[in-house]
Design a protein around this motif. Structure first.
Motif, mmCIF file in Angstrom:
data_model
loop_
_atom_site.group_PDB
_atom_site.id
_atom_site.type_symbol
_atom_site.label_atom_id
_atom_site.label_comp_id
_atom_site.label_asym_id
_atom_site.label_seq_id
_atom_site.Cartn_x
_atom_site.Cartn_y
_atom_site.Cartn_z
ATOM 1 N N ARG A 93 -6.709 -4.154 -16.467
ATOM 2 C CA ARG A 93 -6.538 -2.588 -16.994
ATOM 3 C C ARG A 93 -5.412 -2.864 -17.802
ATOM 4 O O ARG A 93 -4.584 -3.826 -17.982
ATOM 5 C CB ARG A 93 -6.470 -1.658 -15.862
ATOM 6 N N GLY A 94 -5.104 -1.737 -18.675
ATOM 7 C CA GLY A 94 -4.123 -1.836 -19.534
ATOM 8 C C GLY A 94 -4.815 -2.047 -21.092
ATOM 9 O O GLY A 94 -5.922 -3.006 -21.271
ATOM 10 N N ALA A 95 -4.463 -1.183 -21.863
ATOM 11 C CA ALA A 95 -5.271 -0.990 -23.081
ATOM 12 C C ALA A 95 -5.622 -2.554 -23.714
ATOM 13 O O ALA A 95 -6.649 -3.068 -24.206
ATOM 14 C CB ALA A 95 -4.587 0.002 -24.096
ATOM 15 N N PRO A 96 -4.295 -3.335 -24.275
ATOM 16 C CA PRO A 96 -4.684 -4.676 -25.082
ATOM 17 C C PRO A 96 -5.305 -5.328 -24.079
ATOM 18 O O PRO A 96 -6.172 -6.117 -24.475
ATOM 19 C CB PRO A 96 -3.022 -4.854 -24.963
ATOM 20 N N ARG A 151 -14.997 2.204 -19.766
ATOM 21 C CA ARG A 151 -13.666 3.172 -19.813
ATOM 22 C C ARG A 151 -13.708 3.863 -21.465
ATOM 23 O O ARG A 151 -13.582 2.916 -22.397
ATOM 24 C CB ARG A 151 -12.405 2.466 -19.485
ATOM 25 N N PHE A 159 -5.545 9.972 -17.973
ATOM 26 C CA PHE A 159 -4.587 9.736 -19.132
ATOM 27 C C PHE A 159 -4.334 11.202 -19.469
ATOM 28 O O PHE A 159 -4.928 12.142 -19.274
ATOM 29 C CB PHE A 159 -5.260 9.235 -20.428
ATOM 30 N N ASN A 174 -1.704 8.353 -23.145
ATOM 31 C CA ASN A 174 -1.135 7.057 -22.192
ATOM 32 C C ASN A 174 -1.481 7.605 -20.891
ATOM 33 O O ASN A 174 -1.862 8.784 -20.577
ATOM 34 C CB ASN A 174 0.355 6.752 -22.560
ATOM 35 N N LYS A 175 -0.954 6.835 -19.907
ATOM 36 C CA LYS A 175 -1.371 7.259 -18.432
ATOM 37 C C LYS A 175 -0.677 8.471 -18.164
ATOM 38 O O LYS A 175 0.116 8.968 -18.620
ATOM 39 C CB LYS A 175 -0.572 6.127 -17.550
ATOM 40 N N THR A 219 3.953 -4.716 -23.802
ATOM 41 C CA THR A 219 4.201 -4.059 -24.924
ATOM 42 C C THR A 219 5.738 -3.326 -24.517
ATOM 43 O O THR A 219 6.721 -3.774 -25.103
ATOM 44 C CB THR A 219 3.090 -2.723 -25.251
ATOM 45 N N ALA A 250 0.638 2.608 -24.791
ATOM 46 C CA ALA A 250 -0.050 3.624 -24.903
ATOM 47 C C ALA A 250 -1.529 3.032 -25.008
ATOM 48 O O ALA A 250 -1.809 2.110 -25.276
ATOM 49 C CB ALA A 250 0.157 4.122 -26.751
ATOM 50 N N ASP A 251 -2.552 4.055 -24.849
ATOM 51 C CA ASP A 251 -3.953 3.716 -24.902
ATOM 52 C C ASP A 251 -4.417 4.064 -26.238
ATOM 53 O O ASP A 251 -5.735 3.209 -26.595
ATOM 54 C CB ASP A 251 -4.873 4.444 -23.832
ATOM 55 N N GLN A 258 0.148 1.925 -10.917
ATOM 56 C CA GLN A 258 0.427 0.860 -11.290
ATOM 57 C C GLN A 258 2.032 0.763 -11.705
ATOM 58 O O GLN A 258 2.326 -0.400 -11.981
ATOM 59 C CB GLN A 258 -0.113 0.946 -12.942
ATOM 60 N N ALA A 269 -0.619 -5.788 -18.586
ATOM 61 C CA ALA A 269 -1.533 -4.827 -19.256
ATOM 62 C C ALA A 269 -2.243 -5.409 -20.552
ATOM 63 O O ALA A 269 -2.655 -4.843 -21.301
ATOM 64 C CB ALA A 269 -0.865 -3.704 -19.423
ATOM 65 N N CYS A 312 3.925 3.818 -15.744
ATOM 66 C CA CYS A 312 2.454 3.214 -15.522
ATOM 67 C C CYS A 312 2.931 1.714 -15.677
ATOM 68 O O CYS A 312 4.122 1.108 -15.464
ATOM 69 C CB CYS A 312 1.617 3.347 -16.335
#
Ligand code: MRU
Length: 354
Positions: free
Chosen positions: A55-58, A98, A320, A254-255, A176, A243-244, A203, A170, A164
């Motif tokens: 999980r985690g955007a990147p 997702r 989010f 974001n979360k 980040t 950020a997502d 998280q 992430a 988060c």
């Protein structure tokens, strides 16, 4: 903490391409066990993204791309047309896991681009593998550059709140928001961290507190409900989160809970920063069209095996939220720091010769 080896967390890779397989840390097992899972089927990677093994955007951006690389290896097609159609099918399955982090689409699109440009199927497979390895290396390099850029905003003896997990876990590595905190320490400044628990999946306590403690940071954990208390009592100087998805107007997705933290920071005159790579920016979608993932109610009605709510209660469980640009002091990227007014400064980040 019962880790199975003594390796430092910061040296571990959250997701890795190894011997034509995808190897990941199973984040659902942290902080109690450090378990690695190995996948050779893209459907397994899709399931891992959906169930938060990764999980985690990147991290899900790179994992999605690696899932598609597995699909390329799994394809038995003999024509480029059929091969591309196999990849399109796998891309949809990976994409549908997702909806909020734009990095997933970014990762999948990169692989489709490589596939469409190539000629022979074997050559395309090789190029895709090269691409996912490069994406993983780039992730760490970009996070380090972002961290260095962001570290200039932090002073010696700052106490920084984060929400988060926007850390090594992430991303492929380094992180980040936590990358900025790491770089601040590496620049010789003393920094303390306050991590929010981040209900409902925690998280913050399971991953951020684990990662920072393991790397020797001075970290305090608070329940999400103590954000106001810590700020009102002068225990926090600055906030940095990940950020997502960031849209061109500077609205940050974001979360869940980030909006509350940002609002509270504004109330107390505390700078609120966001750290995200350019792959997290979505310059096409309007803020009101971004899909917020809604997750299952059981995440809210129980803690582990223990039921914490009555049966048959309606649950609202968004994963989010959106923080508007007026609450944000700066957005830290690998290309520099965007400051308000964001519409202008974000556009500049994407100018070729910035
Ligand atoms: O549901 P998650 O754990 O995938 O949500 C993660 C976050 O919201 C992170 O803050 C965000 O992805 C930034 S990670 C560098």
């Amino acid at each position: 903490m019962t880790l199975e080896n003594n390796e430092k967390q910061s040296t571990l890779k959250t997701v890795e391409w190894r011997d034509n397989k995808v190897v990941m840390i199973d984040q659902t097992k942290l902080p109690n066990q450090l378990v690695f899972v190995t996948y050779d089927d893209y459907n397994q990677v899709a399931e891992a993204i959906k169930t938060l093994v990764v999980r985690g955007a990147p991290a899900i951006g790179v994992s999605g791309a690696m899932g598609l690389a597995l699909a390329a290896l799994q394809s038995k097609s003999n024509t480029k047309e059929d091969f591309i159609s196999d990849l399109e099918k796998a891309k949809k399955i990976l994409f549908d896991t997702r909806p909020t982090a734009v990095n997933l689409a970014w990762g999948l699109d990169q692989i489709m681009e490589v596939a469409n440009e190539g000629s022979s199927i074997n050559q395309i497979k090789e190029s895709i593998i090269e691409q996912v390895k490069k994406m993983a290396e780039d992730d760490i390099r970009i996070n380090k550059t972002m961290g260095k850029n962001g570290s200039e905003l932090f002073d010696n003896n700052d106490t920084v709140m984060t929400h988060c997990n926007a850390g090594g876990l992430a991303t492929v590595g380094y992180g980040t928001a936590l990358g900025v905190i790491r770089a601040t320490r590496e620049s010789g400044k003393n920094v303390k961290v306050i991590a929010t628990e981040t209900r409902p999946i925690q998280q913050g306590s399971r991953l951020t507190a684990f990662e920072l403690k393991h790397d020797g940071f001075d970290v305090s954990l608070i329940p999400d409900t103590a954000v106001g208390y810590t700020m009102a009592n002068g225990l926090v100087n600055k906030v940095v989160v990940g950020a997502d998805r960031i849209v061109k107007t500077g609205h940050v997705f974001n979360k869940i809970g980030t909006y509350q933290v940002a609002t509270m920071a504004k109330q107390h005159g505390i700078p609120f920063y966001v750290a995200a790579p350019l792959s997290t920016f979505d310059m096409k979608t309007n803020a009101e069209d971004v899909i917020i993932e809604m997750r299952k109610g059981s995440e809210v009605t129980s803690l582990g095996d223990k039921k914490t709510a009555p049966d048959d209660i309606e649950i609202i469980n968004p994963a989010f939220d959106m923080t508007p640009p007026e609450l944000i002091s700066g957005i830290i990227t690998e290309k520099g720091i965007a400051k308000p007014p964001f519409e202008e400064s974000i556009k500049k980040l994407f100018d070729k010769d910035f």
